[in-house]
Design a protein around this motif. Structure first.
Motif, mmCIF file in Angstrom:
data_model
loop_
_atom_site.group_PDB
_atom_site.id
_atom_site.type_symbol
_atom_site.label_atom_id
_atom_site.label_comp_id
_atom_site.label_asym_id
_atom_site.label_seq_id
_atom_site.Cartn_x
_atom_site.Cartn_y
_atom_site.Cartn_z
ATOM 1 N N ASP A 49 0.821 -1.218 0.000
ATOM 2 C CA ASP A 49 0.000 0.000 0.000
ATOM 3 C C ASP A 49 0.853 1.266 0.000
ATOM 4 O O ASP A 49 0.333 2.369 -0.194
ATOM 5 N N ILE A 50 2.167 1.121 0.228
ATOM 6 C CA ILE A 50 3.051 2.290 0.337
ATOM 7 C C ILE A 50 3.162 3.042 -0.991
ATOM 8 O O ILE A 50 2.982 4.267 -1.050
ATOM 9 N N HIS A 51 3.483 2.326 -2.078
ATOM 10 C CA HIS A 51 3.702 2.996 -3.364
ATOM 11 C C HIS A 51 2.465 3.750 -3.842
ATOM 12 O O HIS A 51 2.567 4.936 -4.199
ATOM 13 N N PRO A 52 1.276 3.119 -3.857
ATOM 14 C CA PRO A 52 0.084 3.883 -4.256
ATOM 15 C C PRO A 52 -0.147 5.103 -3.372
ATOM 16 O O PRO A 52 -0.578 6.157 -3.858
ATOM 17 N N GLU A 79 10.328 -8.393 -4.112
ATOM 18 C CA GLU A 79 10.090 -8.517 -5.560
ATOM 19 C C GLU A 79 8.790 -7.813 -5.956
ATOM 20 O O GLU A 79 8.743 -7.080 -6.953
ATOM 21 N N LYS A 80 7.747 -8.010 -5.161
ATOM 22 C CA LYS A 80 6.458 -7.380 -5.465
ATOM 23 C C LYS A 80 6.552 -5.859 -5.351
ATOM 24 O O LYS A 80 6.040 -5.116 -6.186
ATOM 25 N N VAL A 81 7.222 -5.404 -4.292
ATOM 26 C CA VAL A 81 7.396 -3.963 -4.103
ATOM 27 C C VAL A 81 8.250 -3.377 -5.228
ATOM 28 O O VAL A 81 7.976 -2.299 -5.744
ATOM 29 N N GLY A 82 9.314 -4.111 -5.615
ATOM 30 C CA GLY A 82 10.199 -3.643 -6.667
ATOM 31 C C GLY A 82 9.462 -3.429 -7.981
ATOM 32 O O GLY A 82 9.781 -2.512 -8.745
ATOM 33 N N GLN A 83 8.469 -4.281 -8.258
ATOM 34 C CA GLN A 83 7.676 -4.134 -9.479
ATOM 35 C C GLN A 83 6.884 -2.830 -9.448
ATOM 36 O O GLN A 83 6.713 -2.165 -10.470
ATOM 37 N N GLN A 84 6.432 -2.458 -8.243
ATOM 38 C CA GLN A 84 5.689 -1.192 -8.109
ATOM 39 C C GLN A 84 6.605 0.005 -8.342
ATOM 40 O O GLN A 84 6.227 0.967 -8.993
ATOM 41 N N PHE A 85 7.805 -0.056 -7.754
ATOM 42 C CA PHE A 85 8.727 1.065 -7.826
ATOM 43 C C PHE A 85 9.582 1.026 -9.095
ATOM 44 O O PHE A 85 10.385 1.933 -9.342
ATOM 45 N N ASN A 86 9.456 -0.064 -9.873
ATOM 46 C CA ASN A 86 10.268 -0.259 -11.084
ATOM 47 C C ASN A 86 11.754 -0.249 -10.765
ATOM 48 O O ASN A 86 12.577 0.306 -11.510
#
Length: 273
Positions: free
Chosen positions: A74-77, A265-272
């Protein structure tokens, strides 16, 4: 200085109550919000001077330091939602381990830090784990350090040991609680002691052990050495623990790290990243 908290779940609430009880933050200088807004109003019911914001943007508008007490994904959004409202004079603090300060800084133009608390902070004890972003000024570093010194023992860590440090500090109380409950259950099943009495004795033993360590009367190794008299009962129990524990904790850390890398890995996909 105004302190904002976005998210009033378990850890968000622990921080709020610890800050207020320690007098590190005056309730009137605190503004909180939650996705389920009723949870924020529950806190206000206990601490009437705490302000409740209807949304995260309102928290940002009225805070100098903003704690992000939400789940990792939920951090990135949330940052995307808030990035245009955040000013460089403000500081956001994430309390979740899978997200690095570099990732936070890649989205927002304000100052950032990551502070991983522990449930023990609710007793104004235990450790909090600090990692500052490059953008975080000396002034904010000092403010955050003093803030958490009131409720914990702040420890600066490198990103490379984030997971294991968090396993010890944040997960450790749950791990040890589980083991103590097994300890108590075995005592009840093998003897005539009641569960209530066994829990009372085990709880007071842990409190006493903590005070021995806090006062530096013993270290963990010397404490074991003092209790474990050669040829005594404790030594026989230690033999069983040595034989049966095996690689238990290695397996625990392997599992927590596997979950951690999955989250990264999931977070990295959000942050690219």
């Amino acid at each position: 200085m105004n302190i904002g908290l976005i998210g009033t779940g378990n850890m968000g609430r622990i921080l709020i109550e610890a800050f207020i009880e320690s007098k590190a933050v005056q309730p009137a200088n605190m503004i909180v919000t939650n996705r389920t807004i009723e949870k924020a109003y529950d806190i206000q019911a206990q601490h009437p001077s705490v302000k409740v914001a209807q949304n995260a943007k309102e928290v940002v508008q009225h805070s100098n330091i903003i704690f992000l007490c939400v789940k990792p994904l939920d951090i990135h959004p949330l940052l995307i939602q808030l990035k245009n409202d955040l000013q460089f004079a403000q500081c956001i603090v994430s309390i979740t381990s899978p997200i690095s300060v570099e990732q936070l800084e890649s989205v927002v133009n304000c100052q950032v830090a990551r502070i991983i608390p522990s449930i023990t902070n609710r007793a104004l004890a235990g450790v909090s784990l600090f990692t500052y972003g490059e953008s975080c000024s000396r002034d904010y570093q000092q403010v955050l350090y003093e803030l958490f010194s009131a409720i914990s023992h702040p420890v600066l860590i490198d990103h490379s040991i984030t997971r294991i440090a968090s396993d010890i500090v944040s997960c450790g109380p749950a791990f040890l609680s589980f083991l103590l409950q097994k300890f108590v259950s075995a005592a009840v099943s093998e003897t005539n002691i009641s569960k209530e009495k066994a829990i009372e004795l085990a709880s007071q033993m842990v409190i006493g052990m903590g005070k021995l360590l806090e006062k530096e009367i013993f270290t963990l190794p010397t404490l074991q050495e003092k209790v474990c008299v050669k040829g005594g009962v404790t030594g026989e129990g230690i033999k069983v623990l040595e034989a049966e524990l095996g690689n238990l904790f290695e397996h625990v850390f392997q599992q927590t790290h596997a979950k951690y890398y999955e989250d990264i890995e999931k977070v990295g996909q959000q942050f690219n990243i």
